[in-house]
Design a protein around this motif. Structure first.
Motif, short mmCIF file in Angstrom:
data_model
loop_
_atom_site.label_atom_id
_atom_site.label_comp_id
_atom_site.label_asym_id
_atom_site.label_seq_id
_atom_site.Cartn_x
_atom_site.Cartn_y
_atom_site.Cartn_z
N LEU A 114 0.83 -1.20 0.00
CA LEU A 114 0.00 0.00 0.00
C LEU A 114 0.88 1.26 0.00
O LEU A 114 0.62 2.21 -0.75
CB LEU A 114 -0.92 -0.01 1.22
CG LEU A 114 -1.90 1.12 1.38
CD1 LEU A 114 -2.82 1.24 0.17
CD2 LEU A 114 -2.72 0.91 2.65
N ARG A 115 1.92 1.25 0.79
CA ARG A 115 2.83 2.40 0.85
C ARG A 115 3.52 2.63 -0.49
O ARG A 115 3.68 3.77 -0.93
CB ARG A 115 3.85 2.23 1.97
CG ARG A 115 3.20 2.32 3.34
CD ARG A 115 4.20 2.32 4.49
NE ARG A 115 4.86 1.04 4.67
CZ ARG A 115 6.14 0.78 4.37
NH1 ARG A 115 6.92 1.72 3.90
NH2 ARG A 115 6.65 -0.42 4.57
N TYR A 116 3.92 1.56 -1.16
CA TYR A 116 4.55 1.72 -2.47
C TYR A 116 3.57 2.34 -3.47
O TYR A 116 3.94 3.24 -4.24
CB TYR A 116 5.09 0.39 -2.99
CG TYR A 116 5.77 0.56 -4.33
CD1 TYR A 116 6.95 1.28 -4.44
CD2 TYR A 116 5.22 0.03 -5.49
CE1 TYR A 116 7.58 1.48 -5.66
CE2 TYR A 116 5.83 0.21 -6.72
CZ TYR A 116 7.00 0.93 -6.80
OH TYR A 116 7.61 1.13 -8.02
N GLN A 117 2.33 1.89 -3.46
CA GLN A 117 1.32 2.47 -4.36
C GLN A 117 1.13 3.96 -4.06
O GLN A 117 0.97 4.77 -4.99
CB GLN A 117 -0.01 1.71 -4.23
CG GLN A 117 0.04 0.30 -4.76
CD GLN A 117 0.53 0.24 -6.19
OE1 GLN A 117 0.07 0.98 -7.06
NE2 GLN A 117 1.50 -0.64 -6.46
N ARG A 118 1.17 4.33 -2.79
CA ARG A 118 1.02 5.74 -2.42
C ARG A 118 2.17 6.59 -2.93
O ARG A 118 1.95 7.71 -3.40
CB ARG A 118 0.92 5.88 -0.90
CG ARG A 118 -0.39 5.39 -0.33
CD ARG A 118 -0.37 5.49 1.18
NE ARG A 118 -1.62 4.96 1.74
CZ ARG A 118 -1.73 4.49 2.96
NH1 ARG A 118 -0.70 4.50 3.79
NH2 ARG A 118 -2.88 4.04 3.39
N ILE A 119 3.39 6.10 -2.84
CA ILE A 119 4.51 6.93 -3.31
C ILE A 119 4.47 7.09 -4.83
O ILE A 119 4.88 8.12 -5.35
CB ILE A 119 5.90 6.46 -2.81
CG1 ILE A 119 6.35 5.18 -3.50
CG2 ILE A 119 5.94 6.36 -1.31
CD1 ILE A 119 7.84 4.99 -3.51
N LEU A 120 3.97 6.07 -5.53
CA LEU A 120 3.84 6.20 -6.97
C LEU A 120 2.84 7.32 -7.32
O LEU A 120 3.05 8.08 -8.26
CB LEU A 120 3.39 4.89 -7.60
CG LEU A 120 4.40 3.74 -7.60
CD1 LEU A 120 3.79 2.50 -8.22
CD2 LEU A 120 5.69 4.14 -8.31
N LEU A 121 1.79 7.41 -6.53
CA LEU A 121 0.76 8.43 -6.78
C LEU A 121 1.24 9.84 -6.44
O LEU A 121 0.90 10.79 -7.14
CB LEU A 121 -0.51 8.11 -5.98
CG LEU A 121 -1.28 6.88 -6.43
CD1 LEU A 121 -2.42 6.58 -5.46
CD2 LEU A 121 -1.82 7.08 -7.83
N ARG A 122 2.02 9.99 -5.38
CA ARG A 122 2.43 11.35 -4.98
C ARG A 122 3.53 11.90 -5.88
O ARG A 122 3.69 13.11 -5.98
CB ARG A 122 2.80 11.42 -3.51
CG ARG A 122 4.12 10.81 -3.14
CD ARG A 122 4.39 10.93 -1.65
NE ARG A 122 5.65 10.27 -1.32
CZ ARG A 122 5.99 9.92 -0.11
NH1 ARG A 122 5.19 10.16 0.90
NH2 ARG A 122 7.15 9.34 0.09
N GLN A 123 4.31 11.06 -6.51
CA GLN A 123 5.31 11.44 -7.51
C GLN A 123 6.23 12.57 -7.09
O GLN A 123 6.51 13.48 -7.86
CB GLN A 123 4.61 11.81 -8.83
CG GLN A 123 3.85 10.66 -9.43
CD GLN A 123 3.26 11.01 -10.78
OE1 GLN A 123 3.31 12.14 -11.24
NE2 GLN A 123 2.68 10.03 -11.43
N SER A 124 6.74 12.53 -5.87
CA SER A 124 7.71 13.54 -5.45
C SER A 124 9.07 13.24 -6.06
O SER A 124 9.29 12.17 -6.63
CB SER A 124 7.81 13.59 -3.92
OG SER A 124 8.60 12.52 -3.44
N GLU A 125 10.00 14.18 -5.90
CA GLU A 125 11.32 14.04 -6.51
C GLU A 125 12.09 12.84 -5.97
O GLU A 125 12.99 12.33 -6.63
CB GLU A 125 12.15 15.32 -6.32
CG GLU A 125 12.38 15.74 -4.88
CD GLU A 125 11.22 16.51 -4.29
OE1 GLU A 125 11.02 16.41 -3.07
OE2 GLU A 125 10.50 17.21 -5.01
N THR A 126 11.74 12.34 -4.79
CA THR A 126 12.47 11.21 -4.21
C THR A 126 11.74 9.88 -4.37
O THR A 126 12.23 8.85 -3.92
CB THR A 126 12.74 11.44 -2.71
OG1 THR A 126 11.50 11.62 -2.03
CG2 THR A 126 13.63 12.66 -2.51
N ASP A 127 10.58 9.90 -5.03
CA ASP A 127 9.76 8.70 -5.11
C ASP A 127 9.74 8.02 -6.47
O ASP A 127 8.98 7.09 -6.69
CB ASP A 127 8.31 9.03 -4.72
CG ASP A 127 8.18 9.38 -3.26
OD1 ASP A 127 8.97 8.88 -2.45
OD2 ASP A 127 7.27 10.17 -2.93
#
Length: 184
Positions: A114-127
């Motif tokens: 779930l956390r990995y899916q969230r970082i894909l969605l937020r698309q920050s410079e470190t993700d």
């Protein structure tokens, strides 16, 4: 002045909690990530998690394990308002903040997929990473014997409150409100 420190795993919902505290509760926000990114940009380094990891560890090794959060706390002290310090990652940072009045540490965690899916969605410079890199980054930050390096496992153990964020944003906010009822 209430100080809420936020620790937790990558993509667990730290930012969502911060957004709520700022927008709905009037907290000022102080971010370890923003502090490090500002220094990374000044040095002309690549804006990614590896650069943040290296720079944070260098700063802690040179100036002490709580250097970054001490700098953020000093900024918060000037405002005198309730504040949230986001992305606490070392026990030394917690030890230093525990010496301040009205400090509470909140940890947030969630299922890794779930956390990995969230970082894909937020698309920050470190993700912008593969799932393997995500898991490697997390493993690197979870534990160490070096007090100047990230140790999320220990930080979560030291938390006053732990929120498990495996459901909806609404559920996360309900859990946060229960924490706030105990803090205020």
């Amino acid at each position: 002045m209430i100080i809420i420190g936020i620790t937790g795993t990558i993509g667990a919902g730290k930012g969502t909690i911060v957004e709520y505290l700022v927008a709905e509760k009037g907290f000022d926000h102080y971010s370890v990530r923003a502090f490090l990114l500002e220094k990374i940009r000044k040095q002309g380094l690549t804006e990614n998690r590896d650069s943040m990891f290296r720079l944070a560890n260098e700063l802690r090794a040179t100036h002490g394990s709580s250097y970054v959060t001490d700098q953020l706390y000093n900024q918060a002290l000037i405002s005198g308002k309730n504040c949230v310090i986001e992305s606490i990652r070392t026990p030394g940072e917690i030890e230093s903040l525990r010496t301040k009045p009205h400090f509470y540490l909140l940890a947030v965690d969630a299922d890794p997929d779930l956390r990995y899916q969230r970082i894909l969605l937020r698309q920050s410079e470190t993700d912008q990473v593969s799932k393997d890199t995500f898991l490697e980054n997390e493993k690197r930050e979870m534990s160490t014997a070096d007090q100047n390096k990230q140790n999320l496992t220990k930080c979560i153990e030291l938390a006053d409150f732990i929120i498990l964020n495996n459901s909806t944003k609404k559920d996360l906010i309900l859990q946060l409100e229960k924490v706030l009822d105990q803090v205020f």
